[in-house]
Design an enzyme around this catalytic site. Structure first.
Site, PDB file in Angstrom:
ATOM      1  N   TRP A 175       2.974  -7.699  -1.031  1.00 43.47           N
ATOM      2  CA  TRP A 175       3.688  -6.292  -0.948  1.00 43.47           C
ATOM      3  C   TRP A 175       3.710  -6.049  -2.716  1.00 43.47           C
ATOM      4  CZ3 TRP A 175       7.923  -4.437  -3.600  1.00 43.47           C
ATOM      5  CH2 TRP A 175       8.070  -2.873  -3.836  1.00 43.47           C
ATOM      6  N   GLU A 192       0.768  -5.251   2.834  1.00 40.79           N
ATOM      7  CA  GLU A 192       1.795  -4.611   3.540  1.00 40.79           C
ATOM      8  C   GLU A 192       1.587  -3.091   2.584  1.00 40.79           C
ATOM      9  OE1 GLU A 192       5.681  -5.767   2.820  1.00 40.79           O
ATOM     10  OE2 GLU A 192       6.785  -3.967   3.867  1.00 40.79           O
ATOM     11  N   LYS A 202       2.831   1.045   1.773  1.00 46.27           N
ATOM     12  CA  LYS A 202       4.336   1.872   1.686  1.00 46.27           C
ATOM     13  C   LYS A 202       3.860   3.299   1.667  1.00 46.27           C
ATOM     14  CE  LYS A 202       8.676   1.282  -0.192  1.00 46.27           C
ATOM     15  NZ  LYS A 202       9.674   0.276  -1.057  1.00 46.27           N
ATOM     16  N   ASP A 212       5.758  -2.234   7.985  1.00 45.88           N
ATOM     17  CA  ASP A 212       7.114  -2.117   7.872  1.00 45.88           C
ATOM     18  C   ASP A 212       7.845  -0.798   8.556  1.00 45.88           C
ATOM     19  OD1 ASP A 212       9.494  -1.406   6.461  1.00 45.88           O
ATOM     20  OD2 ASP A 212       9.077  -3.252   5.264  1.00 45.88           O
ATOM     21  N   HIS A 265       8.275   2.359   6.283  1.00 51.67           N
ATOM     22  CA  HIS A 265       7.438   2.760   5.229  1.00 51.67           C
ATOM     23  C   HIS A 265       6.620   3.888   5.595  1.00 51.67           C
ATOM     24  CE1 HIS A 265       7.554  -1.030   2.693  1.00 51.67           C
ATOM     25  NE2 HIS A 265       8.433  -0.573   2.984  1.00 51.67           N
ATOM     26  N   HIS A 295       7.598  -5.922   9.868  1.00 50.40           N
ATOM     27  CA  HIS A 295       8.706  -6.097   9.060  1.00 50.40           C
ATOM     28  C   HIS A 295       9.604  -4.927   9.641  1.00 50.40           C
ATOM     29  CE1 HIS A 295       7.823  -7.616   4.557  1.00 50.40           C
ATOM     30  NE2 HIS A 295       7.641  -8.639   5.756  1.00 50.40           N
ATOM     31  N   ASP A 312      16.069   5.480   1.793  1.00 54.18           N
ATOM     32  CA  ASP A 312      15.966   4.023   1.936  1.00 54.18           C
ATOM     33  C   ASP A 312      15.190   3.505   3.258  1.00 54.18           C
ATOM     34  OD1 ASP A 312      16.748   1.394   1.344  1.00 54.18           O
ATOM     35  OD2 ASP A 312      18.255   1.195   3.021  1.00 54.18           O
ATOM     36  N   ASP A 357      15.331   0.079   4.129  1.00 54.12           N
ATOM     37  CA  ASP A 357      15.999  -0.989   4.422  1.00 54.12           C
ATOM     38  C   ASP A 357      17.272  -1.106   4.900  1.00 54.12           C
ATOM     39  OD1 ASP A 357      13.576  -2.686   3.486  1.00 54.12           O
ATOM     40  OD2 ASP A 357      13.764  -1.558   1.897  1.00 54.12           O
ATOM     41  N   ASP A 403      13.060  -7.211   7.717  1.00 57.94           N
ATOM     42  CA  ASP A 403      13.207  -6.746   6.283  1.00 57.94           C
ATOM     43  C   ASP A 403      14.353  -5.556   5.919  1.00 57.94           C
ATOM     44  OD1 ASP A 403      12.617  -6.424   3.461  1.00 57.94           O
ATOM     45  OD2 ASP A 403      10.702  -5.428   3.627  1.00 57.94           O
TER      46      ASP A 403
END
Ligand code: RNT
Ligand code: ZN
Length: 429
Positions: A196, A237, A239, A270, A273, A297, A305, A307, A337
């Site tokens: 990533w 990965e 995003k 992810d 993302h 992920h 955010d 995460d 993640d």
């Protein structure tokens, strides 16, 4: 709550005979609980090391994390050394049923106090991690660290306009793959090395084509050397955006989908993302039409955010369901993640991992009548069964799973984390 009340409540949930009754109730819905428990027991989750120290790493260069990533909070007791991080991980693993993997980032190497730049890392810097993993019989996964570095300070790495900067990051990624392969070889289970990069634009770029062409070219150079698939598997990965890269991300979803399909790489999806109303769960069966396998992920996006600690919400249940219901367990690699520095970091690991397991168990316990109703064209029945089956005694089955695997049932694992906090973490100042 007074402690006597709490103790009594805890005993009631573990009433003897509860599990056989729950299993009977599931059987009545056509669900084989024992086979679900067996499948779950074999499902390794790749636990991300970076929750343990707020994505800090061990380079001690004192550079800001950057790359559009942000870790908020200042909960005391974060791991400052590899040994502390390993001790914290051991503590977390002991509270999670089953055996799991560890996902490392390149800047968690052990450099013996010397300054080893990213383009000079080698397997020897990870020999302690490999030994640690071998001793525990767990697999390792890996990631080049293309952020928190002066050469990534302008937010560009593999797509950088300057050839020399690209070369630096290409070398870092190449070495990361070699390290991954050495881990996979030593541990007898392939390491997934996931790339990533943060590359993107704060404001509207005038040229979106150039950076993407450079990224494709750089990646091709990174992957030039063939590595054995039973040592290393490559993943890429994408995003949507990051802080400071709000207007354009070079490695977007479409970019990597095309890249992964044409170069036969794993695509890493992810959960944080995508656009907020987009569902990562829905993408799994789409991309698996064209790719042999994917890396997930598992994360939780909250506003800006991507995460937050994974909670047992509808998104997570949907992800697990798509993997299980479609029979994709052997084609989907599960990783976590997220990073939260505002709560106990070990609790964050344990909770997120257990939640993913709970979501998988829920999916494994899905009554077959739901799918049968759909196949019979009875949408009314499908909806009714989907909703009524939510009331099945899932928690009792999960408790049984924890008990069989010798880990605390219910919230009792938190007592162990709190004890570790006062006896170990509190002394880290
Ligand atoms: C960043 C990506 C990436 C990182 C880790 C630290 O948005 O999700 O996976 O979180 O590599
Ligand atoms: Zn990620």
């Amino acid at each position: 709550m007074p402690s006597t009340v709490r103790k009594r409540a805890a005993r009631v949930t573990r009433a003897p005979g509860a599990f056989p009754l729950a299993a009977l109730q599931y059987a009545d819905w056509g669900v084989d609980v024992e086979s679900a428990l067996k499948t779950l027991a074999h499902q390794a989750i790749s636990v991300h090391c970076w929750q343990g120290d707020d994505v800090g790493g061990f380079e001690s260069a004192g550079v800001d994390i950057g790359g559009g990533l942000a870790v908020t909070g200042s909960y005391p007791g974060k791991a400052r050394t590899p040994d502390e991080l390993r001790l914290d991980l051991d503590t977390a693993y002991a509270l999670i049923p089953g055996r799991h993997r560890l996902n490392l980032h390149a800047f968690y190497g052990e450099f013996g106090g010397r300054r080893v730049d990213r383009d000079a890392i080698a397997p020897e810097h990870f020999k302690e991690w490999i030994a640690w993993a071998k001793e525990r019989g767990i697999g390792l996964d890996f990631n080049p660290t293309c952020f928190a570095h002066p050469r990534a300070a302008d937010g560009m790495t593999l797509a950088h306009p300057e050839r020399s900067t690209r070369r630096f990051w290409i070398e870092h990624c190449r070495r990361s793959r070699e390290i991954g392969a050495s881990m996979g070889k030593a541990l007898g289970t392939p390491c997934i090395t996931n790339i990533w990069i943060p590359d993107g634009f704060k404001d509207t770029p005038a040229d979106r084509r150039g950076p993407r062409e450079r990224l494709a070219e750089s990646l091709d150079e990174v992957f030039q050397k063939k590595l054995l698939a039973n040592h290393n598997l490559d993943a890429v990965e994408g995003k949507l955006f990051g802080i400071g890269a709000e207007s354009c991300t070079v490695g977007s979803h479409e970019f990597y989908l095309g890249y992964a399909i044409t170069r036969r790489k794993l695509l890493c999806l992810d959960a944080g993302h995508y656009h907020p109303t987009e569902s990562m769960a829905d993408k799994i069966s789409s991309v698996l039409q064209f790719l042999p396998s994917v890396l997930l992920h598992v994360s939780r996006g909250v506003r800006w955010d991507s995460d937050h600690v994974v909670t047992l919400n509808d998104d997570l249940l949907a992800i697990a369901r798509e993997v299980i219901a479609n029979g994709y367990l052997d084609r989907v690699h599960l990783g976590l993640d997220y990073f939260d520095a505002s709560i106990n970091r070990i609790a964050a690991w344990v909770l997120g991992t257990r939640n993913l397991q709970r979501a998988l168990l829920t999916a494994l316990l899905e009554p077959p009548g739901i799918l049968e109703a759909e196949h019979a064209g009875d949408r009314t029945r499908r909806l009714v069964l989907q909703e009524e089956s939510r009331g099945l005694p899932f928690g009792i089955v999960w408790d049984e799973f924890c008990q069989r695997h010798g880990v605390p049932v219910g919230d009792r694992w938190l007592e162990r984390v709190k004890h570790y906090e006062t006896s170990v973490l509190a002394h880290r100042r």
